[in-house]
Design a protein around this motif. Structure first.
Motif, PDB file in Angstrom:
ATOM      1  N   ARG A 101       0.821  -1.205   0.000  1.00 60.21           N
ATOM      2  CA  ARG A 101       0.000   0.000   0.000  1.00 60.21           C
ATOM      3  C   ARG A 101       0.862   1.264   0.000  1.00 60.21           C
ATOM      4  O   ARG A 101       0.580   2.227  -0.716  1.00 60.21           O
ATOM      5  CB  ARG A 101      -0.926   0.008   1.216  1.00 60.21           C
ATOM      6  CG  ARG A 101      -1.972   1.134   1.193  1.00 60.21           C
ATOM      7  CD  ARG A 101      -2.740   1.208   2.495  1.00 60.21           C
ATOM      8  NE  ARG A 101      -3.279  -0.081   2.891  1.00 60.21           N
ATOM      9  CZ  ARG A 101      -4.403  -0.599   2.392  1.00 60.21           C
ATOM     10  NH1 ARG A 101      -5.086   0.056   1.470  1.00 60.21           N
ATOM     11  NH2 ARG A 101      -4.845  -1.779   2.817  1.00 60.21           N
ATOM     12  N   ARG A 130      -5.835   6.955  -1.634  1.00 60.97           N
ATOM     13  CA  ARG A 130      -7.053   6.449  -2.276  1.00 60.97           C
ATOM     14  C   ARG A 130      -6.724   5.844  -3.644  1.00 60.97           C
ATOM     15  O   ARG A 130      -7.181   4.745  -3.972  1.00 60.97           O
ATOM     16  CB  ARG A 130      -8.071   7.580  -2.425  1.00 60.97           C
ATOM     17  CG  ARG A 130      -9.426   7.112  -2.964  1.00 60.97           C
ATOM     18  CD  ARG A 130     -10.380   8.291  -3.104  1.00 60.97           C
ATOM     19  NE  ARG A 130     -10.571   8.974  -1.831  1.00 60.97           N
ATOM     20  CZ  ARG A 130     -10.260  10.252  -1.608  1.00 60.97           C
ATOM     21  NH1 ARG A 130      -9.736  10.975  -2.577  1.00 60.97           N
ATOM     22  NH2 ARG A 130     -10.462  10.786  -0.427  1.00 60.97           N
ATOM     23  N   GLY A 133      -4.773   2.557  -3.183  1.00 54.50           N
ATOM     24  CA  GLY A 133      -5.645   1.470  -2.762  1.00 54.50           C
ATOM     25  C   GLY A 133      -6.510   0.954  -3.901  1.00 54.50           C
ATOM     26  O   GLY A 133      -6.712  -0.259  -4.043  1.00 54.50           O
ATOM     27  N   ALA A 134      -7.014   1.867  -4.728  1.00 55.97           N
ATOM     28  CA  ALA A 134      -7.834   1.466  -5.868  1.00 55.97           C
ATOM     29  C   ALA A 134      -7.018   0.651  -6.861  1.00 55.97           C
ATOM     30  O   ALA A 134      -7.500  -0.342  -7.427  1.00 55.97           O
ATOM     31  CB  ALA A 134      -8.413   2.706  -6.548  1.00 55.97           C
ATOM     32  N   LEU A 136      -4.363  -1.226  -6.184  1.00 52.85           N
ATOM     33  CA  LEU A 136      -4.127  -2.554  -5.609  1.00 52.85           C
ATOM     34  C   LEU A 136      -5.361  -3.429  -5.767  1.00 52.85           C
ATOM     35  O   LEU A 136      -5.247  -4.630  -6.070  1.00 52.85           O
ATOM     36  CB  LEU A 136      -3.761  -2.415  -4.128  1.00 52.85           C
ATOM     37  CG  LEU A 136      -2.427  -1.741  -3.811  1.00 52.85           C
ATOM     38  CD1 LEU A 136      -2.284  -1.551  -2.308  1.00 52.85           C
ATOM     39  CD2 LEU A 136      -1.259  -2.551  -4.359  1.00 52.85           C
ATOM     40  N   GLU A 137      -6.523  -2.851  -5.591  1.00 47.12           N
ATOM     41  CA  GLU A 137      -7.780  -3.592  -5.768  1.00 47.12           C
ATOM     42  C   GLU A 137      -7.913  -4.075  -7.204  1.00 47.12           C
ATOM     43  O   GLU A 137      -8.256  -5.238  -7.466  1.00 47.12           O
ATOM     44  CB  GLU A 137      -8.965  -2.695  -5.396  1.00 47.12           C
ATOM     45  CG  GLU A 137     -10.317  -3.398  -5.426  1.00 47.12           C
ATOM     46  CD  GLU A 137     -10.530  -4.291  -4.225  1.00 47.12           C
ATOM     47  OE1 GLU A 137     -11.192  -5.342  -4.398  1.00 47.12           O
ATOM     48  OE2 GLU A 137     -10.048  -3.956  -3.131  1.00 47.12           O
ATOM     49  N   LEU A 138      -7.631  -3.190  -8.157  1.00 47.88           N
ATOM     50  CA  LEU A 138      -7.750  -3.534  -9.573  1.00 47.88           C
ATOM     51  C   LEU A 138      -6.812  -4.668  -9.977  1.00 47.88           C
ATOM     52  O   LEU A 138      -7.148  -5.491 -10.833  1.00 47.88           O
ATOM     53  CB  LEU A 138      -7.453  -2.304 -10.443  1.00 47.88           C
ATOM     54  CG  LEU A 138      -8.543  -1.252 -10.552  1.00 47.88           C
ATOM     55  CD1 LEU A 138      -8.006   0.010 -11.227  1.00 47.88           C
ATOM     56  CD2 LEU A 138      -9.735  -1.805 -11.331  1.00 47.88           C
ATOM     57  N   GLY A 140      -5.764  -7.040  -7.998  1.00 53.28           N
ATOM     58  CA  GLY A 140      -5.967  -8.211  -7.166  1.00 53.28           C
ATOM     59  C   GLY A 140      -5.037  -8.332  -5.984  1.00 53.28           C
ATOM     60  O   GLY A 140      -4.777  -9.438  -5.498  1.00 53.28           O
ATOM     61  N   ALA A 142      -5.382  -6.452  -3.004  1.00 53.87           N
ATOM     62  CA  ALA A 142      -5.944  -5.878  -1.778  1.00 53.87           C
ATOM     63  C   ALA A 142      -5.643  -6.756  -0.562  1.00 53.87           C
ATOM     64  O   ALA A 142      -5.420  -6.253   0.537  1.00 53.87           O
ATOM     65  CB  ALA A 142      -7.456  -5.685  -1.934  1.00 53.87           C
ATOM     66  N   ALA A 145      -2.116  -5.940   0.770  1.00 57.21           N
ATOM     67  CA  ALA A 145      -1.791  -4.515   0.722  1.00 57.21           C
ATOM     68  C   ALA A 145      -0.895  -4.076   1.865  1.00 57.21           C
ATOM     69  O   ALA A 145      -0.064  -3.171   1.700  1.00 57.21           O
ATOM     70  CB  ALA A 145      -3.079  -3.685   0.724  1.00 57.21           C
ATOM     71  N   THR A 193      -4.619 -11.736 -14.544  1.00 54.23           N
ATOM     72  CA  THR A 193      -4.937 -10.485 -13.859  1.00 54.23           C
ATOM     73  C   THR A 193      -4.798  -9.300 -14.801  1.00 54.23           C
ATOM     74  O   THR A 193      -5.663  -8.407 -14.828  1.00 54.23           O
ATOM     75  CB  THR A 193      -4.012 -10.299 -12.640  1.00 54.23           C
ATOM     76  OG1 THR A 193      -4.157 -11.419 -11.760  1.00 54.23           O
ATOM     77  CG2 THR A 193      -4.367  -9.027 -11.879  1.00 54.23           C
TER      78      THR A 193
END
Length: 254
Positions: A101, A130, A133-134, A136-138, A140, A142, A145, A193
């Protein structure tokens, strides 16, 4: 894939010489918005040098690079990044003791033009966290993190580097050998991914990759370099069938 229309990236006559060595030889190429373009070729073909020229790491001997209608030829790398081109490198470049992160947040913060202002720094950090974090989510990531980047699997480290580039919210993403050094299993994970991310995000991407299965899985179009010059350019099917490509690089692949 988005209708390309006018080229988002326009490369004309791009050349880089090192004395008598011509690393990139009069390369011209247009990349449309939403396109995923692979650049392939044997070792020493000039692929990474071409990326260096596009992103300002190296200045060209001749030729021009245009991005979104603006001539960006010879601009420093940070100025080109500010305009919306982000890249990864062949060798993973992470801060191993920082969390995934924190790595992604730092990358996002680096693009913000307000990061050096004496006031509003907290807001810049909030926005960067923000965006990181987004990203990392995209990609895969998260679930990992908050783990130190140095303790991630090699596959996740490669994905983290992509996430750091994505956190800068680029218009164009340049990926230099994203599966280099990965096992077969890690390569399959990263490709799956990346494929999902590219399809969902509609980002324009340039990809240098040695693994032909990865190239044919991801790319809409392929440009083939040999000794610094373009010898083929077109769809994966057309490039795969090109006799010059088979002779120079693919080794007669079926």
């Amino acid at each position: 894939m988005t209708d390309a229309g006018a080229a988002l990236i326009g490369i004309a006559g791009l050349t880089r010489r090192y004395g008598a060595l011509v690393a990139v030889d009069n390369v011209s190429m247009d990349v449309g918005a939403g396109e995923i373009r692979a650049v392939i070729g044997p070792n020493g073909a000039g692929k990474t040098t071409l990326f260096h020229l596009i992103t300002g790491v190296v200045k060209p001997t001749a030729g021009h690079v245009r991005f979104a209608g603006e001539d960006i030829t010879g601009l420093p790398a940070h100025a080109i990044c500010q305009r919306g081109l982000s890249r990864t490198f062949q060798l993973t470049a992470l801060f191993p003791q920082m969390s995934a992160r924190e790595n992604a947040t730092l990358a996002a913060q680096a693009r913000n033009p307000r990061r050096w202002l004496p006031f509003g720094g907290g807001n810049v950090f909030t926005q960067a966290r923000r965006a990181g974090g987004a990203a990392l989510e995209l990609l895969g990531l998260a679930g990992v993190a908050d783990r130190p980047a140095g303790l991630l699997s090699h596959g996740d480290q490669r994905l983290l580097e992509v996430a750091m580039a994505v956190a800068q919210e680029p218009t164009v993403l340049l990926l230099d050998e994203p599966t280099q050094g990965l096992s077969v299993e890690e390569t399959a994970q990263v490709v799956e991914t990346l494929s999902r991310f590219l399809e969902q995000s509609h980002v324009t991407a340039l990809l240098v990759e040695h693994d032909m299965e990865v190239v044919f899985r991801l790319a809409h179009k392929i440009t083939v370099l040999h000794r610094g010059a373009v010898i083929a350019d077109g769809t994966p099917e057309a490039v795969k069938a090109d006799a010059r490509v088979q002779e120079a690089y693919l080794g007669g692949i079926e």
